[in-house]
Structure formats: structure tokens, C-alpha cells
Design a protein around this motif. Structure first.
Motif, mmCIF file in Angstrom:
data_model
loop_
_atom_site.group_PDB
_atom_site.id
_atom_site.type_symbol
_atom_site.label_atom_id
_atom_site.label_comp_id
_atom_site.label_asym_id
_atom_site.label_seq_id
_atom_site.Cartn_x
_atom_site.Cartn_y
_atom_site.Cartn_z
ATOM 1 N N LEU A 120 0.815 -1.216 0.000
ATOM 2 C CA LEU A 120 0.000 0.000 0.000
ATOM 3 C C LEU A 120 0.850 1.268 0.000
ATOM 4 C CD1 LEU A 120 -2.929 -0.871 2.449
ATOM 5 C CD2 LEU A 120 -2.792 -1.191 -0.021
ATOM 6 N N HIS A 121 2.005 1.192 0.624
ATOM 7 C CA HIS A 121 2.880 2.362 0.710
ATOM 8 C C HIS A 121 3.806 2.508 -0.496
ATOM 9 C CE1 HIS A 121 2.336 2.287 5.361
ATOM 10 N NE2 HIS A 121 1.372 2.954 4.754
ATOM 11 N N ASP A 122 3.756 1.542 -1.410
ATOM 12 C CA ASP A 122 4.548 1.616 -2.642
ATOM 13 C C ASP A 122 3.670 2.223 -3.730
ATOM 14 O OD1 ASP A 122 6.060 1.297 -4.885
ATOM 15 O OD2 ASP A 122 6.184 -0.887 -4.784
ATOM 16 N N SER A 123 3.858 3.482 -4.015
ATOM 17 C CA SER A 123 2.980 4.188 -4.944
ATOM 18 C C SER A 123 3.021 3.628 -6.359
ATOM 19 C CB SER A 123 3.344 5.676 -4.972
ATOM 20 O OG SER A 123 4.690 5.854 -5.391
ATOM 21 N N SER A 124 4.052 2.868 -6.681
ATOM 22 C CA SER A 124 4.171 2.335 -8.037
ATOM 23 C C SER A 124 3.321 1.084 -8.259
ATOM 24 C CB SER A 124 5.637 2.000 -8.339
ATOM 25 O OG SER A 124 6.087 0.929 -7.517
ATOM 26 N N THR A 125 2.743 0.525 -7.207
ATOM 27 C CA THR A 125 2.011 -0.736 -7.333
ATOM 28 C C THR A 125 0.530 -0.499 -7.593
ATOM 29 O OG1 THR A 125 3.598 -1.753 -5.834
ATOM 30 C CG2 THR A 125 1.581 -2.975 -6.266
ATOM 31 N N ILE A 126 -0.257 -0.165 -6.570
ATOM 32 C CA ILE A 126 -1.678 0.102 -6.813
ATOM 33 C C ILE A 126 -1.969 1.592 -6.872
ATOM 34 C CG2 ILE A 126 -2.309 -2.067 -5.698
ATOM 35 C CD1 ILE A 126 -3.460 -0.448 -3.401
ATOM 36 N N GLY A 127 -0.998 2.414 -6.497
ATOM 37 C CA GLY A 127 -1.166 3.852 -6.595
ATOM 38 C C GLY A 127 -2.038 4.432 -5.496
ATOM 39 N N ARG A 128 -2.466 5.676 -5.699
ATOM 40 C CA ARG A 128 -3.290 6.361 -4.706
ATOM 41 C C ARG A 128 -4.561 5.575 -4.435
ATOM 42 N NH1 ARG A 128 -7.624 9.891 -5.107
ATOM 43 N NH2 ARG A 128 -7.842 11.392 -3.388
ATOM 44 N N CYS A 130 -13.881 -4.835 10.359
ATOM 45 C CA CYS A 130 -14.078 -4.180 9.064
ATOM 46 C C CYS A 130 -13.690 -2.710 9.132
ATOM 47 C CB CYS A 130 -15.542 -4.307 8.642
ATOM 48 S SG CYS A 130 -16.114 -5.984 8.341
ATOM 49 N N VAL A 131 -14.146 -2.023 10.176
ATOM 50 C CA VAL A 131 -13.832 -0.605 10.334
ATOM 51 C C VAL A 131 -12.337 -0.411 10.542
ATOM 52 C CG1 VAL A 131 -14.197 1.414 11.804
ATOM 53 C CG2 VAL A 131 -16.137 -0.042 11.178
ATOM 54 N N ARG A 132 -11.716 -1.282 11.335
ATOM 55 C CA ARG A 132 -10.267 -1.189 11.530
ATOM 56 C C ARG A 132 -9.536 -1.412 10.215
ATOM 57 N NH1 ARG A 132 -6.854 -1.972 15.840
ATOM 58 N NH2 ARG A 132 -8.466 -0.805 16.943
ATOM 59 N N GLY A 133 -10.016 -2.341 9.390
ATOM 60 C CA GLY A 133 -9.384 -2.579 8.101
ATOM 61 C C GLY A 133 -9.423 -1.359 7.208
ATOM 62 N N ILE A 134 -10.537 -0.640 7.237
ATOM 63 C CA ILE A 134 -10.662 0.583 6.455
ATOM 64 C C ILE A 134 -9.685 1.642 6.964
ATOM 65 C CG2 ILE A 134 -12.209 2.531 5.987
ATOM 66 C CD1 ILE A 134 -14.518 0.411 5.979
ATOM 67 N N LEU A 135 -9.667 1.862 8.262
ATOM 68 C CA LEU A 135 -8.735 2.836 8.837
ATOM 69 C C LEU A 135 -7.292 2.476 8.517
ATOM 70 C CD1 LEU A 135 -10.324 3.510 12.337
ATOM 71 C CD2 LEU A 135 -9.923 5.216 10.544
ATOM 72 N N TRP A 136 -6.964 1.203 8.657
ATOM 73 C CA TRP A 136 -5.600 0.730 8.384
ATOM 74 C C TRP A 136 -5.204 1.039 6.945
ATOM 75 C CZ3 TRP A 136 -4.700 -3.237 4.786
ATOM 76 C CH2 TRP A 136 -3.379 -3.673 4.706
ATOM 77 N N ALA A 137 -6.092 0.760 5.992
ATOM 78 C CA ALA A 137 -5.773 0.975 4.581
ATOM 79 C C ALA A 137 -5.555 2.450 4.285
ATOM 80 C CB ALA A 137 -6.891 0.413 3.705
ATOM 81 N N TYR A 138 -6.292 3.323 4.980
ATOM 82 C CA TYR A 138 -6.157 4.768 4.775
ATOM 83 C C TYR A 138 -5.182 5.400 5.769
ATOM 84 C CZ TYR A 138 -9.831 5.303 1.232
ATOM 85 O OH TYR A 138 -10.561 5.270 0.068
ATOM 86 N N ASP A 139 -4.315 4.574 6.334
ATOM 87 C CA ASP A 139 -3.268 5.049 7.249
ATOM 88 C C ASP A 139 -3.855 5.848 8.409
ATOM 89 O OD1 ASP A 139 -0.619 4.991 8.016
ATOM 90 O OD2 ASP A 139 -0.081 6.798 6.900
ATOM 91 N N TYR A 140 -5.038 5.415 8.867
ATOM 92 C CA TYR A 140 -5.722 5.952 10.058
ATOM 93 C C TYR A 140 -6.180 7.400 9.902
ATOM 94 C CZ TYR A 140 -3.721 1.641 11.606
ATOM 95 O OH TYR A 140 -3.366 0.325 11.685
ATOM 96 N N GLU A 141 -6.305 7.852 8.666
ATOM 97 C CA GLU A 141 -6.909 9.165 8.425
ATOM 98 C C GLU A 141 -8.421 9.020 8.557
ATOM 99 O OE1 GLU A 141 -7.412 12.462 4.853
ATOM 100 O OE2 GLU A 141 -5.931 10.857 4.649
#
Length: 362
Positions: A142-150, A195-206
Motif C-alpha cells: 500500500l505504501h509503494d505508490s508504483s504498485t496500486i497507486g493512490r 471491518c472498520v479497523r481494516g478501512i482505517l488501516w488501509a487509509y493510514d488511520y486518516e
């Protein structure tokens, strides 16, 4: 062992068995004491679960809290009992590893976190998948912008049949998860939490700017949520959705969609296998032609485990506790902050459901 962390387990709930098995794999951890509401019950539990013979067995929670040798508590009590016993534990200077959801509301959680912070104590909730080595590998993707991107969208689902799972008890209505006084958030708290934690995790807790519940939330005869869902929206238009239910077969999916591809996980909370777990990254997508299908690169990544994710969680918590106790480290606030954000969003989902699907500003 001089550096070992001595754990007390506050309750003989079935869920404690998993953590006991994990603790027995870790030389830096000692199962020092287990408590129940009666001595007979804790003795029976210890015999049935191969608890080390040197473990102290207490017939009341108060006796365990009075044991000065206990460094930390694992608290698998029903949610409705958390505030009382965490406050009592904080007064006795016990660090807290607590089952999710930690509270019925963020107001309750704040009371507990304030008491722990005041006493210089470590907090962590029992969201075990966050400690799995696979999760760290997914973070790198997720943190590698070249893979799946924003990242633009995140979707998570966790369902299971509670009537099948708790059939021997008499179904959901006979389990704490179906009791509004014990685990009043029902499916939203029990599995929607992941599920909610997974969403927060993917968005870096924003945190999102708003939460809107989906139509069709359902309840049991006692008024506990058994299925629900919601949409989260961020200021810049990014979105996330989740659904959770006690009414279907097992589903446990996390999908993270970026501008260049996606990350897909079919067992993100509890891996189907204890010794290995994987996920799929889809990238380089394009149409072949209008009717001829599409091109994509699929990269299935896998990690192997020597110890289960629960043991990884206990190990990290014990490391933090030992560093505080020995003076080499300090309380790590990250885990309390992440837990509180998750609780805030659960509160917002419940508020939206109870107010006719009103959009709730976070």
C-alpha cells in the motif's frame, strides 16, 4: 525467567483459550494467574485447557487484581463489564490487553484510557490480524505508490452464522453477543470492528469526514444489531464501505482499490491456515478491446508463520510492558489512538442507524 512478563487472565471465557495457547508459545510470557467468578469454574477451565500447573487460580477477579506479581491483564470479559474492571485494574497498576470492542461508546473508552494514561499503563485491543506478518507485507504494498497507486476505495466484509456458531448454547440469544447489557453492539462490535479497523488501516488511520449507515440494518429479539453496513467519505472524495452480519456463511474480505490496481484479501481477520497466509495484488490493468476481455498482472504473495498471529500480538504487547516495567521504554500511545478512532466510527454508524440513516459528521 527474569525478563518475563507475568499475565493475569480476567475471565474463563471461551475466547481466552486462544490467547492461552498463544502465550504458551512465548518464553518471554508467563501465564501467572487466571480468575473466574468461582474457584470450581476456574479449576475446571484450567484442567480442560492444559494450563501450566504453576498458574495461580483465583475464584474472584478481585483476588487476581490484588496479586502484585501480575504485570498485565488479558481482559476477555463481555464489553459491558470492561469499564468497571479496567478501572479497578488501572488502580492496581496492571497493563491492559482487552478484547474488542473495548467499549459500547467512545465515552466509555475515554474513561478507561484516561485511567490507564494517568497510571502510566500500556493499552492494546485484541485486533490480532494487525500483528500478522502478512499485514506488514500488505502495508509495504500500500505504501509503494508504483504498485496500486493512490487509494480511492476500500471495501470490507465480515459475516458468519451466529446461530450455527452458538448452537450448543442455544443460539445467538443465549450468547453474550446477543445480550444488550453485555455486548450491546452485536455484530457491529463483534465483527464490524474488524471491518472498520481494516478501512482505517488501509487509509493510514486518516479519519473520514462523514459516516452514513446503509438501509436494512437488522436486530435480534433483544434489540441487538445482527447485520448492518455503512459508507465512509473523506474530504477529497475517497470512500469506503463495510457490511457485517451474523446471518450468513463465513465471509471475510478486504479490497483496497487504487488508481493503478488493487489489493485483495479473502481471509484478512482469521487466515484460513495457521502456518501460512496470502493476498493478491492486481496491477497493470487494461482493456484488450471492447469485447475481448482485459489484461492484468496478478501477484499472489504469501508469508509463512512459525507462531500464530495471536502470539505475535501478545509478544508485541509483552515487549511494551517489559520496557515500561524495566525503565527502558515508555507507553506506546499509538494503540490507544487507533482503538479510539475505531470506536468513534462505530459510534457514528450506530448513531446513523438510529437516526434514520442520517449522515453523521465525524
Amino acid at each position: 525467567m527474569a525478563g518475563e512478563v507475568k499475565f493475569g487472565i480476567l475471565s474463563c471465557a471461551n475466547i481466552a483459550r486462544t490467547l492461552i495457547s498463544a502465550m504458551k508459545l512465548l518464553p518471554e510470557v508467563k501465564i501467572h494467574a487466571i480468575a473466574s467468578r468461582s474457584l470450581d469454574k476456574v479449576q475446571s477451565f484450567a484442567a480442560a485447557n492444559d494450563v501450566p500447573k504453576e498458574t495461580k487460580l483465583y475464584g474472584s477477579y478481585e483476588e487476581l487484581l490484588d496479586d502484585d506479581e501480575v504485570d498485565a491483564l488479558y481482559v476477555p470479559l463481555p464489553t459491558g463489564l470492561h469499564v468497571e474492571w479496567v478501572l479497578k485494574a488501572a488502580a492496581k497498576k496492571k497493563h491492559i490487553l482487552i478484547e474488542k470492542p473495548p467499549a459500547h461508546t467512545v465515552k466509555e473508552l475515554d474513561v478507561m484510557l484516561e485511567a490507564l494514561q494517568k497510571n502510566g499503563l500500556q493499552y492494546m485491543d485484541g485486533t490480532m490480524w494487525m500483528h500478522h506478518p502478512r499485514t506488514h507485507k500488505m502495508e509495504a504494498v500500500l505504501h509503494d505508490s508504483s504498485t496500486i497507486g493512490r487509494i480511492c476505495e476500500v471495501h470490507s466484509t465480515f459475516n458468519y452464522s451466529a446461530e450455527v456458531a452458538y448452537r450448543r448454547k442455544g443460539g445467538l440469544s443465549a450468547d453474550v453477543r446477543g445480550n444488550p447489557n453485555l455486548d450491546g453492539l452485536g455484530a457491529l462490535g463483534d465483527i464490524g470492528w474488524y471491518c472498520v479497523r481494516g478501512i482505517l488501516w488501509a487509509y493510514d488511520y486518516e479519519m473520514p469526514k462523514s459516516v452514513t449507515a446503509h438501509p436494512g440494518a437488522s436486530y435480534n429479539e433483544k434489540g441487538v444489531i445482527v447485520s448492518c453496513g455503512a459508507t465512509f467519505v473523506w474530504e477529497d472524495g475517497r470512500t469506503a464501505t463495510f457490511t457485517t452480519s451474523f446471518n450468513t456463511g463465513h465471509v471475510m474480505k478486504l479490497l483496497v482499490v487504487g488508481v493503478n490496481g488493487s489489493l485483495e484479501n479473502d481471509d484478512f481477520v482469521l487466515p484460513a491456515r495457521a502456518d501460512r497466509a496470502g493476498f493478491k495484488v492486481v496491477s497493470n490493468t487494461s482493456w484488450k478491446d471492447v469485447l475481448g476481455g482485459w489484461n492484468r498482472t496478478e501477484d499472489v504473495q504469501e508469508v509463512t508463520l512459525e507462531i500464530p498471529q495471536e502470539a505475535h500480538m501478545v509478544r508485541e504487547f509483552a515487549r511494551l510492558v517489559a520496557s515500561i516495567r524495566d525503565g527502558s521504554g515508555a507507553v506506546e500511545p499509538r494503540w490507544a489512538e487507533i482503538s479510539r478512532k475505531t470506536q468513534v466510527l462505530l459510534d457514528a454508524v450506530k448513531e446513523s442507524i438510529e437516526n434514520g440513516l442520517k449522515t453523521i459528521d465525524v
